[in-house]
Design a protein around this motif. Structure first.
Motif, PDB file in Angstrom:
ATOM      1  N   ARG A 126       0.645  -1.209  -0.164  1.00 47.78           N
ATOM      2  CA  ARG A 126      -0.059  -0.090  -0.107  1.00 47.78           C
ATOM      3  C   ARG A 126       0.709   1.323  -0.083  1.00 47.78           C
ATOM      4  N   ILE A 127       0.338   2.484  -0.569  1.00 54.23           N
ATOM      5  CA  ILE A 127       1.043   3.662  -0.750  1.00 54.23           C
ATOM      6  C   ILE A 127       0.033   4.730  -0.308  1.00 54.23           C
ATOM      7  N   ASN A 168      -2.604   2.873 -11.044  1.00 54.63           N
ATOM      8  CA  ASN A 168      -1.615   1.979 -11.584  1.00 54.63           C
ATOM      9  C   ASN A 168      -1.379   1.993 -12.975  1.00 54.63           C
ATOM     10  N   GLU A 169      -2.359   2.177 -13.811  1.00 53.22           N
ATOM     11  CA  GLU A 169      -2.107   2.515 -15.327  1.00 53.22           C
ATOM     12  C   GLU A 169      -1.432   3.641 -15.573  1.00 53.22           C
ATOM     13  N   GLU A 201       2.264   3.619 -17.474  1.00 55.51           N
ATOM     14  CA  GLU A 201       2.791   4.514 -18.605  1.00 55.51           C
ATOM     15  C   GLU A 201       3.384   5.376 -18.336  1.00 55.51           C
ATOM     16  N   LYS A 202       3.625   6.247 -17.429  1.00 54.67           N
ATOM     17  CA  LYS A 202       4.701   7.114 -17.184  1.00 54.67           C
ATOM     18  C   LYS A 202       5.897   6.549 -17.120  1.00 54.67           C
ATOM     19  N   HIS A 206       8.364  -2.862 -14.595  1.00 54.32           N
ATOM     20  CA  HIS A 206       7.235  -3.066 -13.323  1.00 54.32           C
ATOM     21  C   HIS A 206       6.506  -4.058 -13.154  1.00 54.32           C
ATOM     22  N   GLU A 207       6.675  -5.098 -14.005  1.00 52.31           N
ATOM     23  CA  GLU A 207       6.076  -6.359 -13.783  1.00 52.31           C
ATOM     24  C   GLU A 207       6.688  -7.228 -12.707  1.00 52.31           C
TER      25      GLU A 207
END
Length: 75
Positions: free
Chosen positions: A30-31, A59-60, A64-65, A74-75
């Motif tokens: 969590r953030i 998250n998307e 993307e950024k 990021h996976e």
């Protein structure tokens, strides 16, 4: 007295609560996100319009950024 059929949903039990907490502890992080007043409502309206969750949208956007900037995988 009403008889319950086998397999009928019985509610959010303590066992289910514990199982969910264990799953989350093992699989997610969590953030906290701080936004200017009113921005949460704007994001919520946008995600409702597009049929996406706020979490999925954020998250998307992050993915993307990072991809545009050549960030780490990021996976």
């Amino acid at each position: 007295m009403v008889e319950k059929k086998s397999g009928t949903y019985t509610g959010y039990t303590e066992a289910r609560k514990a199982a969910n907490a264990k799953y989350e502890a093992e699989t997610v992080e969590r953030i906290s996100l701080v936004l200017p007043k009113g921005k949460k409502a704007i994001i919520k309206a946008h995600t409702e319009h597009t049929g996406q969750s706020i979490n999925g949208f954020i998250n998307e956007a992050i993915d993307e950024k990072m991809e545009r900037e050549g960030g780490v995988d990021h996976e």
